[in-house]
Each structure stands twice: as C-alpha cells, then as structure tokens.
Scaffold this motif. Sequence first.
Motif, PDB file in Angstrom:
ATOM      1  N   MET A   1     115.695 -41.678  44.899  1.00 26.83           N
ATOM      2  CA  MET A   1     114.675 -41.790  43.854  1.00 26.83           C
ATOM      3  C   MET A   1     114.634 -43.186  43.237  1.00 26.83           C
ATOM      4  N   ARG A   2     115.687 -43.986  43.438  1.00 26.65           N
ATOM      5  CA  ARG A   2     115.649 -45.393  43.034  1.00 26.65           C
ATOM      6  C   ARG A   2     114.393 -46.068  43.594  1.00 26.65           C
ATOM      7  N   TYR A   3     114.030 -45.728  44.815  1.00 27.99           N
ATOM      8  CA  TYR A   3     112.920 -46.409  45.494  1.00 27.99           C
ATOM      9  C   TYR A   3     111.568 -45.870  45.051  1.00 27.99           C
ATOM     10  N   ASN A   4     111.486 -44.578  44.726  1.00 26.02           N
ATOM     11  CA  ASN A   4     110.254 -44.049  44.137  1.00 26.02           C
ATOM     12  C   ASN A   4     110.013 -44.667  42.762  1.00 26.02           C
ATOM     13  N   VAL A   5     111.108 -44.865  42.006  1.00 23.00           N
ATOM     14  CA  VAL A   5     110.995 -45.506  40.694  1.00 23.00           C
ATOM     15  C   VAL A   5     110.538 -46.957  40.855  1.00 23.00           C
ATOM     16  N   LEU A   6     111.106 -47.684  41.812  1.00 21.66           N
ATOM     17  CA  LEU A   6     110.712 -49.080  42.018  1.00 21.66           C
ATOM     18  C   LEU A   6     109.241 -49.194  42.408  1.00 21.66           C
ATOM     19  N   GLN A   7     108.754 -48.256  43.215  1.00 19.03           N
ATOM     20  CA  GLN A   7     107.321 -48.241  43.546  1.00 19.03           C
ATOM     21  C   GLN A   7     106.481 -48.040  42.289  1.00 19.03           C
ATOM     22  N   ALA A   8     106.897 -47.094  41.459  1.00 21.32           N
ATOM     23  CA  ALA A   8     106.156 -46.814  40.228  1.00 21.32           C
ATOM     24  C   ALA A   8     106.174 -48.019  39.296  1.00 21.32           C
ATOM     25  N   VAL A   9     107.313 -48.692  39.219  1.00 16.26           N
ATOM     26  CA  VAL A   9     107.454 -49.819  38.304  1.00 16.26           C
ATOM     27  C   VAL A   9     106.580 -50.998  38.738  1.00 16.26           C
ATOM     28  N   ASP A  10     106.374 -51.182  40.038  1.00 19.63           N
ATOM     29  CA  ASP A  10     105.437 -52.218  40.494  1.00 19.63           C
ATOM     30  C   ASP A  10     104.060 -52.004  39.873  1.00 19.63           C
ATOM     31  N   THR A  11     103.626 -50.753  39.860  1.00 21.77           N
ATOM     32  CA  THR A  11     102.328 -50.418  39.252  1.00 21.77           C
ATOM     33  C   THR A  11     102.367 -50.624  37.743  1.00 21.77           C
ATOM     34  N   LEU A  12     103.442 -50.194  37.105  1.00 18.93           N
ATOM     35  CA  LEU A  12     103.545 -50.276  35.646  1.00 18.93           C
ATOM     36  C   LEU A  12     103.585 -51.721  35.153  1.00 18.93           C
ATOM     37  N   VAL A  13     104.301 -52.567  35.868  1.00 12.26           N
ATOM     38  CA  VAL A  13     104.385 -53.983  35.469  1.00 12.26           C
ATOM     39  C   VAL A  13     103.002 -54.631  35.529  1.00 12.26           C
ATOM     40  N   ASP A  14     102.215 -54.265  36.559  1.00  9.04           N
ATOM     41  CA  ASP A  14     100.844 -54.782  36.664  1.00  9.04           C
ATOM     42  C   ASP A  14      99.987 -54.355  35.475  1.00  9.04           C
ATOM     43  N   GLN A  15     100.391 -53.265  34.816  1.00  6.34           N
ATOM     44  CA  GLN A  15      99.628 -52.748  33.676  1.00  6.34           C
ATOM     45  C   GLN A  15     100.320 -53.083  32.349  1.00  6.34           C
ATOM     46  N   ASN A  16     101.220 -54.086  32.413  1.00  5.66           N
ATOM     47  CA  ASN A  16     101.861 -54.651  31.212  1.00  5.66           C
ATOM     48  C   ASN A  16     102.887 -53.725  30.547  1.00  5.66           C
ATOM     49  N   TYR A  17     103.475 -52.812  31.318  1.00  2.00           N
ATOM     50  CA  TYR A  17     104.632 -52.058  30.845  1.00  2.00           C
ATOM     51  C   TYR A  17     105.892 -52.764  31.331  1.00  2.00           C
ATOM     52  N   ASP A  18     106.976 -52.621  30.571  1.00  2.00           N
ATOM     53  CA  ASP A  18     108.219 -53.320  30.902  1.00  2.00           C
ATOM     54  C   ASP A  18     109.394 -52.336  30.897  1.00  2.00           C
ATOM     55  N   PRO A  19     109.515 -51.510  31.965  1.00  2.00           N
ATOM     56  CA  PRO A  19     110.592 -50.512  31.998  1.00  2.00           C
ATOM     57  C   PRO A  19     111.928 -51.133  32.403  1.00  2.00           C
ATOM     58  N   GLU A  20     113.009 -50.522  31.928  1.00  2.00           N
ATOM     59  CA  GLU A  20     114.360 -50.855  32.405  1.00  2.00           C
ATOM     60  C   GLU A  20     114.778 -49.752  33.375  1.00  2.00           C
ATOM     61  N   ILE A  21     115.295 -50.151  34.538  1.00  4.68           N
ATOM     62  CA  ILE A  21     115.714 -49.179  35.553  1.00  4.68           C
ATOM     63  C   ILE A  21     117.230 -49.198  35.672  1.00  4.68           C
ATOM     64  N   ILE A  22     117.840 -48.013  35.585  1.00  5.07           N
ATOM     65  CA  ILE A  22     119.287 -47.881  35.777  1.00  5.07           C
ATOM     66  C   ILE A  22     119.550 -46.890  36.905  1.00  5.07           C
ATOM     67  N   ASP A  23     120.293 -47.355  37.921  1.00  3.16           N
ATOM     68  CA  ASP A  23     120.772 -46.484  38.997  1.00  3.16           C
ATOM     69  C   ASP A  23     122.126 -45.941  38.553  1.00  3.16           C
ATOM     70  N   LEU A  24     122.216 -44.635  38.355  1.00  2.00           N
ATOM     71  CA  LEU A  24     123.428 -44.020  37.800  1.00  2.00           C
ATOM     72  C   LEU A  24     124.663 -44.274  38.656  1.00  2.00           C
ATOM     73  N   ILE A  25     124.525 -44.189  39.972  1.00  2.00           N
ATOM     74  CA  ILE A  25     125.610 -44.344  40.953  1.00  2.00           C
ATOM     75  C   ILE A  25     126.737 -43.327  40.696  1.00  2.00           C
ATOM     76  N   SER A  26     127.406 -43.420  39.572  1.00  2.00           N
ATOM     77  CA  SER A  26     128.452 -42.459  39.222  1.00  2.00           C
ATOM     78  C   SER A  26     127.799 -41.245  38.564  1.00  2.00           C
ATOM     79  N   LEU A  27     127.796 -40.126  39.275  1.00  2.00           N
ATOM     80  CA  LEU A  27     127.199 -38.894  38.742  1.00  2.00           C
ATOM     81  C   LEU A  27     128.223 -38.078  37.954  1.00  2.00           C
ATOM     82  N   LYS A  28     129.497 -38.344  38.216  1.00  2.00           N
ATOM     83  CA  LYS A  28     130.564 -37.703  37.433  1.00  2.00           C
ATOM     84  C   LYS A  28     131.797 -38.573  37.544  1.00  2.00           C
ATOM     85  N   PRO A  29     132.243 -39.218  36.468  1.00  2.00           N
ATOM     86  CA  PRO A  29     131.639 -39.168  35.126  1.00  2.00           C
ATOM     87  C   PRO A  29     130.398 -40.053  35.038  1.00  2.00           C
ATOM     88  N   LEU A  30     129.507 -39.742  34.101  1.00  2.00           N
ATOM     89  CA  LEU A  30     128.334 -40.572  33.856  1.00  2.00           C
ATOM     90  C   LEU A  30     128.746 -41.816  33.067  1.00  2.00           C
TER      91      LEU A  30
END
Length: 323
Positions: free
Chosen positions: A212-241
Amino acid sequence: MNKTFLFEALHAATDEEMGRDPKVLVIGEDVGHYGGSYKVTKDLHTKYGDLRILDTPIAENSFTGLAIGAAMTGLKPIIEGMNMSFLLLAFNQIANNVGMLRYTSGGNFHLPLVIRGPGGIGRQLGPEHSQRLEAYFQGIPGLRIVACSTPYNAKGLLKSAIRSENPVIFFEHVLLYNLQEEIPSEEYTLPLNKAEVVKKGEDITILTYSRMRYNVLQAVDTLVDQNYDPEIIDLISLKPLDMETIATSIRKTHKVIIVEECMRTGGIGAELTAQIIEQLFDQLDAPVIRLSSQDIPTPYNGTLEQATIVQPNQIVNAVKQIC
C-alpha cells in the motif's frame, strides 16, 4: 550501488548471513534445488549444502516444529513459507511455542527464528492464497512483526531479523518481488522497530506499509498537483509500532489516515487507531480515517478483487475530505 530486485535483495541478505554465521539455515518447501517459489534461495544449496538449505515435505506444522527445536539448541533457522497462508497450518507451533518458549522456560531457551515468505493480495490468486496474516499474528505475545516494502529495506531488515535473538515474523508482499532499485554494495542493517518517513509534509499524516506504500505514493502525486502536502510514513514495524515517529508526525499535521491491505475488523489499522487515540487524542483535529480491505474472502475475479482493495482515488478523496 547496485540495481537489485527485491527477491535478489532477500537472497543477498540470506547468503551474507549464512556466510557470516554457520548456525544460520533455511527450512521450507522447495527452498533447496528449486531455489524457492520466488527464487529467494536460488543456488544456495550448492554453496551451503542440503542440510543448511533443507527441503521439507509439505508439512508446515512439522517443519515449523523442527525449526523451533533447532532454534532452542542454538541454531538460527529461517522458515520460508511458500505462501504465508500455508503457515496457518503451523499456527499452533507459532502461537504456543515460538511466542511462548522463552517465557515459559524462564529464559532458558532463546528462539532466534525468522518466519518469512510471500503474503498479501496478489493478482487473482484466490482467497486461500490472498490472505493478510499480519492481523492473525499481531495478538500473539512474544513475536516481532516486520513488513518490508523496498529492496533496500528488505535486505537490511532481513539481516537484522536473522541476527535477532528473538522470533521475527517477516512479511514480504507477493507483488513486490520484482520491484527494483539501487542498494548499497557494502554491508548494512536496518532497525526492526523503526518506521520510515517516506515523504515529509505539513497537511496530513498517511500511515501505511507493504504494497500500500505504492498506492499511497500514486495518490500523493495527484494530491501534490492539487496543492496538498501529505506526510507519508511506512510503518515497517507492525509489532511493536513505532509510536515515537508516528506521534512526531501527528503533532505536526493533527490529521491522520491509515491505508492498509489488512482487514478492517481487528487489523493493524484498528490497533494503530486505538494507540493513536489513547496517546494522541488531544493532538487530533479530526477523527482518524481507516482505509482497509473489505472484510470478505478475496475474490478470484480480477475486477472484484480490485474492488476489495484500497485504490489511489479513495486515498485522494479521503485526504480532501479530512483536509
């Protein structure tokens, strides 16, 4: 720097650690002469022999038990699940032995054991081969859960997992094996308990992992073009968070969306939401939004399969809604 596929990065990590430590071995179906179903152990049997790259019968409960016994005696087994779904057949061994033995033995036994293999929703693999097992394992005490997402972090994380004195469930995504990027030629390891800030931003925190990191990156390409500025965090460690990294981001953006392939009910996102609300409620300007796979067995039909998974346009719409 060498351009490397993700499956090659995992192969290199395994090879390097087997060369470094003679106690490391691989156990699983077709890991030897066939080289593993996704070629992570290709040709290693010729280098290390058939006892360190051990082909097993189709008997997950049995060879998981074999690996547990080997770990108790001081070896460092890597269990490869041909598909992580098959390891449900070894759930008793994983829950009642892998997670518990260090505790129930009063610390007399260590379990330096890695359980790794392909999981997640592929392309028309059907419901039994498209399971998201991170939710199954997260409730078991004594296990660490890691989800790699790039060739770079796959190699560094697997090396650290093999060196760990405690058991690690290591999730790879079946659709990411042919992902390619440049990784360092010199040796490196990565911490098993740290999230990665993939993109810094000010408007909203998007928490995700694995494919889902890559689905998020695709979405963020669109969002940046529309002047949104999201921060993306890849959890990597699912336990512990890694709540420290997550908290730092939320204290800056005050809004959060979780994007996962896991089930909505009882998934990683559900646990993450609970911890955010417990620890960071006063920092939130809006409710946490969870975008998760639907709570149904994954359909074989390709169109229906895609409809069960979070798509980039859904992420774009959720960001616009919360912002």
